[in-house]
Scaffold this motif. Structure first.
Motif, PDB file in Angstrom:
ATOM      1  N   MET A   8       0.841  -1.190   0.000  1.00 35.12           N
ATOM      2  CA  MET A   8       0.000   0.000   0.000  1.00 35.12           C
ATOM      3  C   MET A   8       0.876   1.239   0.000  1.00 35.12           C
ATOM      4  SD  MET A   8      -3.283   0.862   0.042  1.00 35.12           S
ATOM      5  CE  MET A   8      -4.185  -0.505   0.749  1.00 35.12           C
ATOM      6  N   SER A   9       0.467   2.235  -0.766  1.00 36.99           N
ATOM      7  CA  SER A   9       1.121   3.547  -0.737  1.00 36.99           C
ATOM      8  C   SER A   9       0.469   4.387   0.351  1.00 36.99           C
ATOM      9  CB  SER A   9       0.974   4.249  -2.088  1.00 36.99           C
ATOM     10  OG  SER A   9       1.611   3.510  -3.107  1.00 36.99           O
ATOM     11  N   VAL A  10       1.294   4.988   1.191  1.00 38.00           N
ATOM     12  CA  VAL A  10       0.775   5.794   2.295  1.00 38.00           C
ATOM     13  C   VAL A  10       1.582   7.073   2.425  1.00 38.00           C
ATOM     14  CG1 VAL A  10      -0.115   3.828   3.616  1.00 38.00           C
ATOM     15  CG2 VAL A  10       2.230   4.610   3.997  1.00 38.00           C
ATOM     16  N   SER A  11       0.942   8.066   3.024  1.00 38.47           N
ATOM     17  CA  SER A  11       1.643   9.303   3.361  1.00 38.47           C
ATOM     18  C   SER A  11       2.530   9.067   4.572  1.00 38.47           C
ATOM     19  CB  SER A  11       0.626  10.402   3.658  1.00 38.47           C
ATOM     20  OG  SER A  11      -0.149  10.058   4.803  1.00 38.47           O
ATOM     21  N   ALA A  35      -8.086  13.168  -4.055  1.00 36.54           N
ATOM     22  CA  ALA A  35      -6.899  14.029  -4.070  1.00 36.54           C
ATOM     23  C   ALA A  35      -5.773  13.419  -3.245  1.00 36.54           C
ATOM     24  CB  ALA A  35      -7.258  15.419  -3.550  1.00 36.54           C
ATOM     25  N   GLY A  36      -6.110  12.906  -2.052  1.00 35.73           N
ATOM     26  CA  GLY A  36      -5.099  12.263  -1.229  1.00 35.73           C
ATOM     27  C   GLY A  36      -4.581  10.979  -1.848  1.00 35.73           C
ATOM     28  N   PHE A  37      -5.508  10.182  -2.406  1.00 32.52           N
ATOM     29  CA  PHE A  37      -5.126   8.916  -3.036  1.00 32.52           C
ATOM     30  C   PHE A  37      -4.159   9.137  -4.194  1.00 32.52           C
ATOM     31  CE2 PHE A  37      -5.926   5.906  -6.511  1.00 32.52           C
ATOM     32  CZ  PHE A  37      -5.535   4.721  -5.907  1.00 32.52           C
ATOM     33  N   PHE A  38      -4.478  10.079  -5.055  1.00 38.99           N
ATOM     34  CA  PHE A  38      -3.619  10.302  -6.216  1.00 38.99           C
ATOM     35  C   PHE A  38      -2.273  10.919  -5.831  1.00 38.99           C
ATOM     36  CE2 PHE A  38      -7.720  10.112  -8.621  1.00 38.99           C
ATOM     37  CZ  PHE A  38      -7.392   8.968  -9.353  1.00 38.99           C
ATOM     38  N   ARG A  39      -2.233  11.632  -4.711  1.00 39.27           N
ATOM     39  CA  ARG A  39      -0.938  12.157  -4.266  1.00 39.27           C
ATOM     40  C   ARG A  39      -0.018  11.024  -3.830  1.00 39.27           C
ATOM     41  NH1 ARG A  39       3.318  12.591  -3.879  1.00 39.27           N
ATOM     42  NH2 ARG A  39       4.672  14.055  -2.750  1.00 39.27           N
ATOM     43  N   ARG A  42       1.188   8.784  -6.857  1.00 39.78           N
ATOM     44  CA  ARG A  42       1.790   9.460  -8.014  1.00 39.78           C
ATOM     45  C   ARG A  42       3.010   8.701  -8.532  1.00 39.78           C
ATOM     46  NH1 ARG A  42       3.604  15.341  -6.693  1.00 39.78           N
ATOM     47  NH2 ARG A  42       1.347  15.586  -6.407  1.00 39.78           N
ATOM     48  N   TRP A  43       3.803   8.161  -7.610  1.00 42.51           N
ATOM     49  CA  TRP A  43       5.008   7.433  -8.012  1.00 42.51           C
ATOM     50  C   TRP A  43       4.656   6.214  -8.861  1.00 42.51           C
ATOM     51  CZ3 TRP A  43       6.042   2.344  -6.933  1.00 42.51           C
ATOM     52  CH2 TRP A  43       5.207   1.723  -5.991  1.00 42.51           C
ATOM     53  N   VAL A  44       3.492   5.592  -8.583  1.00 43.33           N
ATOM     54  CA  VAL A  44       3.086   4.403  -9.330  1.00 43.33           C
ATOM     55  C   VAL A  44       2.717   4.769 -10.758  1.00 43.33           C
ATOM     56  CG1 VAL A  44       1.555   2.398  -9.351  1.00 43.33           C
ATOM     57  CG2 VAL A  44       2.139   3.470  -7.185  1.00 43.33           C
ATOM     58  N   TRP A  50       3.928  -0.053 -14.448  1.00 33.97           N
ATOM     59  CA  TRP A  50       2.504   0.113 -14.162  1.00 33.97           C
ATOM     60  C   TRP A  50       1.754   0.557 -15.415  1.00 33.97           C
ATOM     61  CZ3 TRP A  50      -1.056   4.090 -14.417  1.00 33.97           C
ATOM     62  CH2 TRP A  50      -2.267   3.871 -13.745  1.00 33.97           C
ATOM     63  N   ARG A  51       2.310   1.519 -16.145  1.00 33.48           N
ATOM     64  CA  ARG A  51       1.638   2.045 -17.329  1.00 33.48           C
ATOM     65  C   ARG A  51       1.491   0.960 -18.403  1.00 33.48           C
ATOM     66  NH1 ARG A  51       0.906   7.402 -17.126  1.00 33.48           N
ATOM     67  NH2 ARG A  51       0.615   7.540 -19.369  1.00 33.48           N
ATOM     68  N   GLU A  52       2.492   0.122 -18.549  1.00 33.03           N
ATOM     69  CA  GLU A  52       2.402  -0.963 -19.526  1.00 33.03           C
ATOM     70  C   GLU A  52       1.264  -1.912 -19.180  1.00 33.03           C
ATOM     71  OE1 GLU A  52       6.264  -2.713 -19.497  1.00 33.03           O
ATOM     72  OE2 GLU A  52       7.068  -1.336 -21.030  1.00 33.03           O
TER      73      GLU A  52
END
Length: 233
Positions: A8-11, A35-39, A42-44, A50-52
């Motif tokens: 999980m990505s977390v602040s 807004a918080g989720f996308f912040r 962002r690295w992903v 990931w984009r592929e």
């Protein structure tokens, strides 16, 4: 050996999204939760791996991209919550990024949904343990990845089913929102869940920390600060 893993990505202060959105689903993209989720993710979205998988062009071939590619490669099956599955059904399209069986924890039965590229969604109505066990049988020796969301991840951790947790800690403070490790882990007053860090990867955008989950342990009074029983030298 198959492990049950989660990431999980977390602040920096432990939130994986902003405050929970209570309005219409169509308005979610404009919400503080989004807004918080996308912040914190962002690295992903910048990562080429990931984009592929999403069918997008571009992205960076970075250390973080290799972390993403590694997680996709290690997973032989997935477990996720119904909200995540329903929310992703349209955006993921006919060929979702998982390329493996997905077991959806739900109270509402539904026929198995078969997609292109090896992804199928099996709706499990008899609990988290059953979903994890079915995913383990389908993983063919690879790992079972708990895809989320945060509530499901906590439930898996609380049930003692999680072997490995990887946190992607983003150097930002959200202040409020949806906290990953919240008070609903069903811990006793003097009890904790102990983990051992096994890998740390630093980048300017995010720090990836992998932990082995050791399980619950009693909190024992530690009087080392008192100096008693320690001979001065």
């Amino acid at each position: 050996m198959t492990k049950v893993t989660a990431q999980m990505s977390v602040s920096l202060d432990g939130f994986y999204a902003g405050p929970r959105h209570s309005g219409e689903a169509a308005d979610w993209m404009e919400s503080a939760e989004a807004a918080g989720f996308f912040r914190v993710t962002r690295w992903v979205t910048d990562a080429m791996a990931w984009r592929e998988r999403q069918g997008f062009a571009g992205g960076e071939q970075s250390v973080s991209s290799r972390v993403v590619a590694e997680s996709f490669e290690a997973a032989g099956a997935y477990v996720m919550g119904r909200n995540m599955a329903d929310g992703g059904e349209v955006p993921w399209g006919d060929e979702p990024p998982f390329r493996a069986p997905v077991f959806v924890v739900t109270r509402r039965p539904r026929e198995t949904l078969v997609r292109q590229g090896g992804t199928s969604f099996t709706y499990v109505t008899d609990g988290i343990a059953s979903a994890v066990e079915q995913a383990r049988a389908a993983a063919r020796g690879k790992n079972v990845a708990v895809a989320g969301g945060g509530t499901l991840l906590r439930q898996v951790l609380r049930a003692g089913l999680l072997d490995e947790l990887e946190l992607h800690i983003v150097p930002t403070v959200l202040g409020t929102g949806m906290r990953l490790l919240d008070a609903d882990l069903d811990l006793a007053e003097k009890e904790a869940i102990e983990l051992t860090p096994t890998r740390v990867i630093h980048t300017p955008e995010v720090t990836h920390i992998r932990y082995t989950v050791n399980g619950r342990a009693a909190l024992v009074l530690d009087d080392r600060g008192s100096g008693s029983g320690v001979e001065a030298r």
